[in-house]
Every structure is written in C-alpha cells, then in structure tokens.
Design a protein around this motif. Structure first.
Motif, PDB file in Angstrom:
ATOM      1  N   LYS A   1       8.929   9.165  12.744  1.00 25.16           N
ATOM      2  CA  LYS A   1       8.399  10.458  13.174  1.00 25.16           C
ATOM      3  C   LYS A   1       7.136  10.311  14.028  1.00 25.16           C
ATOM      4  CE  LYS A   1      10.174  13.127   9.332  1.00 25.16           C
ATOM      5  NZ  LYS A   1       9.846  14.035   8.222  1.00 25.16           N
ATOM      6  N   LYS A   2       6.779   9.063  14.318  1.00 22.16           N
ATOM      7  CA  LYS A   2       5.615   8.720  15.141  1.00 22.16           C
ATOM      8  C   LYS A   2       4.296   9.167  14.523  1.00 22.16           C
ATOM      9  CE  LYS A   2       8.310   8.460  19.278  1.00 22.16           C
ATOM     10  NZ  LYS A   2       8.544   8.851  20.631  1.00 22.16           N
ATOM     11  N   ARG A   3       4.233   9.161  13.213  1.00 24.77           N
ATOM     12  CA  ARG A   3       2.982   9.441  12.487  1.00 24.77           C
ATOM     13  C   ARG A   3       2.436   8.084  12.035  1.00 24.77           C
ATOM     14  NH1 ARG A   3       3.328  14.267   8.421  1.00 24.77           N
ATOM     15  NH2 ARG A   3       1.089  13.975   8.609  1.00 24.77           N
ATOM     16  N   TYR A   4       1.993   7.321  13.010  1.00 28.39           N
ATOM     17  CA  TYR A   4       1.677   5.920  12.818  1.00 28.39           C
ATOM     18  C   TYR A   4       0.532   5.658  11.843  1.00 28.39           C
ATOM     19  CZ  TYR A   4       4.731   5.463  16.847  1.00 28.39           C
ATOM     20  OH  TYR A   4       5.804   5.527  17.689  1.00 28.39           O
ATOM     21  N   LEU A   5      -0.517   6.434  11.919  1.00 23.57           N
ATOM     22  CA  LEU A   5      -1.662   6.191  11.046  1.00 23.57           C
ATOM     23  C   LEU A   5      -1.290   6.366   9.577  1.00 23.57           C
ATOM     24  CD1 LEU A   5      -4.599   5.399  10.982  1.00 23.57           C
ATOM     25  CD2 LEU A   5      -5.204   7.792  11.222  1.00 23.57           C
ATOM     26  N   LEU A   6      -0.536   7.397   9.281  1.00 26.81           N
ATOM     27  CA  LEU A   6      -0.107   7.623   7.909  1.00 26.81           C
ATOM     28  C   LEU A   6       0.904   6.556   7.475  1.00 26.81           C
ATOM     29  CD1 LEU A   6      -0.740   9.514   5.614  1.00 26.81           C
ATOM     30  CD2 LEU A   6       1.053  11.037   6.424  1.00 26.81           C
ATOM     31  N   ALA A   7       1.755   6.121   8.389  1.00 30.88           N
ATOM     32  CA  ALA A   7       2.701   5.047   8.077  1.00 30.88           C
ATOM     33  C   ALA A   7       1.953   3.761   7.720  1.00 30.88           C
ATOM     34  CB  ALA A   7       3.635   4.801   9.254  1.00 30.88           C
ATOM     35  N   ILE A   8       0.923   3.453   8.488  1.00 31.08           N
ATOM     36  CA  ILE A   8       0.107   2.265   8.200  1.00 31.08           C
ATOM     37  C   ILE A   8      -0.542   2.391   6.829  1.00 31.08           C
ATOM     38  CG2 ILE A   8      -1.984   1.019   8.897  1.00 31.08           C
ATOM     39  CD1 ILE A   8      -1.173   1.758  11.823  1.00 31.08           C
ATOM     40  N   THR A   9      -1.011   3.591   6.513  1.00 27.91           N
ATOM     41  CA  THR A   9      -1.632   3.831   5.207  1.00 27.91           C
ATOM     42  C   THR A   9      -0.669   3.514   4.076  1.00 27.91           C
ATOM     43  OG1 THR A   9      -3.026   5.566   6.149  1.00 27.91           O
ATOM     44  CG2 THR A   9      -2.739   5.571   3.763  1.00 27.91           C
ATOM     45  N   PHE A  10       0.558   3.997   4.186  1.00 28.28           N
ATOM     46  CA  PHE A  10       1.531   3.755   3.123  1.00 28.28           C
ATOM     47  C   PHE A  10       1.950   2.285   3.057  1.00 28.28           C
ATOM     48  CE2 PHE A  10       2.186   8.400   3.081  1.00 28.28           C
ATOM     49  CZ  PHE A  10       2.021   8.589   1.719  1.00 28.28           C
ATOM     50  N   PHE A  11       2.055   1.622   4.205  1.00 29.80           N
ATOM     51  CA  PHE A  11       2.349   0.183   4.172  1.00 29.80           C
ATOM     52  C   PHE A  11       1.230  -0.578   3.465  1.00 29.80           C
ATOM     53  CE2 PHE A  11       5.342   0.580   7.948  1.00 29.80           C
ATOM     54  CZ  PHE A  11       6.468   0.212   7.221  1.00 29.80           C
ATOM     55  N   LEU A  12      -0.012  -0.201   3.737  1.00 24.90           N
ATOM     56  CA  LEU A  12      -1.140  -0.873   3.083  1.00 24.90           C
ATOM     57  C   LEU A  12      -1.170  -0.586   1.583  1.00 24.90           C
ATOM     58  CD1 LEU A  12      -3.931  -0.407   5.751  1.00 24.90           C
ATOM     59  CD2 LEU A  12      -2.684  -2.499   5.199  1.00 24.90           C
ATOM     60  N   LEU A  13      -0.828   0.626   1.182  1.00 26.14           N
ATOM     61  CA  LEU A  13      -0.769   0.944  -0.240  1.00 26.14           C
ATOM     62  C   LEU A  13       0.304   0.120  -0.950  1.00 26.14           C
ATOM     63  CD1 LEU A  13      -1.198   4.797  -0.177  1.00 26.14           C
ATOM     64  CD2 LEU A  13      -2.770   3.145  -1.198  1.00 26.14           C
ATOM     65  N   ALA A  14       1.384  -0.176  -0.229  1.00 32.79           N
ATOM     66  CA  ALA A  14       2.452  -0.997  -0.795  1.00 32.79           C
ATOM     67  C   ALA A  14       2.143  -2.485  -0.669  1.00 32.79           C
ATOM     68  CB  ALA A  14       3.770  -0.687  -0.106  1.00 32.79           C
ATOM     69  N   ASN A  15       0.978  -2.793  -0.115  1.00 31.21           N
ATOM     70  CA  ASN A  15       0.530  -4.174   0.081  1.00 31.21           C
ATOM     71  C   ASN A  15       1.449  -4.941   1.040  1.00 31.21           C
ATOM     72  OD1 ASN A  15      -1.427  -6.084  -0.304  1.00 31.21           O
ATOM     73  ND2 ASN A  15      -0.432  -7.004  -2.083  1.00 31.21           N
ATOM     74  N   ASP A  16       1.997  -4.243   2.023  1.00 28.76           N
ATOM     75  CA  ASP A  16       2.844  -4.855   3.043  1.00 28.76           C
ATOM     76  C   ASP A  16       2.043  -4.908   4.347  1.00 28.76           C
ATOM     77  OD1 ASP A  16       4.832  -5.810   4.652  1.00 28.76           O
ATOM     78  OD2 ASP A  16       6.330  -4.317   4.071  1.00 28.76           O
ATOM     79  N   ILE A  17       1.145  -5.862   4.398  1.00 31.44           N
ATOM     80  CA  ILE A  17       0.211  -5.967   5.518  1.00 31.44           C
ATOM     81  C   ILE A  17       0.929  -6.316   6.819  1.00 31.44           C
ATOM     82  CG2 ILE A  17      -1.808  -7.225   6.388  1.00 31.44           C
ATOM     83  CD1 ILE A  17      -2.679  -7.399   3.405  1.00 31.44           C
ATOM     84  N   SER A  18       1.952  -7.154   6.748  1.00 30.35           N
ATOM     85  CA  SER A  18       2.652  -7.542   7.970  1.00 30.35           C
ATOM     86  C   SER A  18       3.347  -6.337   8.602  1.00 30.35           C
ATOM     87  CB  SER A  18       3.656  -8.660   7.691  1.00 30.35           C
ATOM     88  OG  SER A  18       4.647  -8.215   6.783  1.00 30.35           O
ATOM     89  N   ALA A  19       3.919  -5.453   7.800  1.00 28.95           N
ATOM     90  CA  ALA A  19       4.551  -4.246   8.342  1.00 28.95           C
ATOM     91  C   ALA A  19       3.500  -3.316   8.939  1.00 28.95           C
ATOM     92  CB  ALA A  19       5.350  -3.531   7.261  1.00 28.95           C
ATOM     93  N   ALA A  20       2.349  -3.212   8.298  1.00 34.77           N
ATOM     94  CA  ALA A  20       1.270  -2.375   8.824  1.00 34.77           C
ATOM     95  C   ALA A  20       0.813  -2.904  10.180  1.00 34.77           C
ATOM     96  CB  ALA A  20       0.102  -2.331   7.832  1.00 34.77           C
ATOM     97  N   LEU A  21       0.719  -4.212  10.308  1.00 32.59           N
ATOM     98  CA  LEU A  21       0.307  -4.812  11.581  1.00 32.59           C
ATOM     99  C   LEU A  21       1.359  -4.588  12.655  1.00 32.59           C
ATOM    100  CD1 LEU A  21      -1.302  -8.156  10.346  1.00 32.59           C
ATOM    101  CD2 LEU A  21      -2.457  -6.153  11.297  1.00 32.59           C
TER     102      LEU A  21
END
Length: 73
Positions: free
Chosen positions: A49-69
C-alpha cells in the motif's frame, strides 16, 4: 529507543484514520511468535500500500532488520 508507549498514544488519538487498530497492534507482545508473524504479515501489506514508514516499523517490531532495510532502499 523504547518509545513504544508514546507511539501507541499518538496512534490512539488518530482514531478517525484507523489509528486505533494500529495502536492495538503496537500494544501486543512481539517477543511471542504469533505476534512476530502478524507484524511481518502487516508489514508486507503496508509495503504494497506504499505506507513504507509504518511497514518498516512493523518489520523492526518483528526483529526483521533485513526486511526493514529492503523497504528503505
């Protein structure tokens, strides 16, 4: 940075734009596998949905740093 409580409060105030659902999701315990999986799933949907900042937030909460990057690229 341990500012999760502040972020939850900010989203709770934005109930008109769906912030209540986000606040509810953020208040979960992401050390549990169920919530890690839910965070990744939500992050993927937010990414499409191109809500990138929130997507990064959820990846970081899941401890998936590579996906956030990957989203940051």
């Amino acid at each position: 940075m341990n500012k999760k409580g502040i972020l939850i409060n900010l989203y709770e105030k934005e109930k008109d734009s769906g912030g209540g659902k986000i606040a509810e999701m953020l208040s979960q315990d992401f050390s549990l596998p169920r919530w890690k999986k839910a965070a990744v799933k939500n992050a993927m949907v937010l990414r499409t949905k191109k809500r990138y900042l929130l997507a990064i937030t959820f990846f970081l909460l899941a401890n998936d740093i590579s996906a956030a990057l990957q989203v940051m690229k």
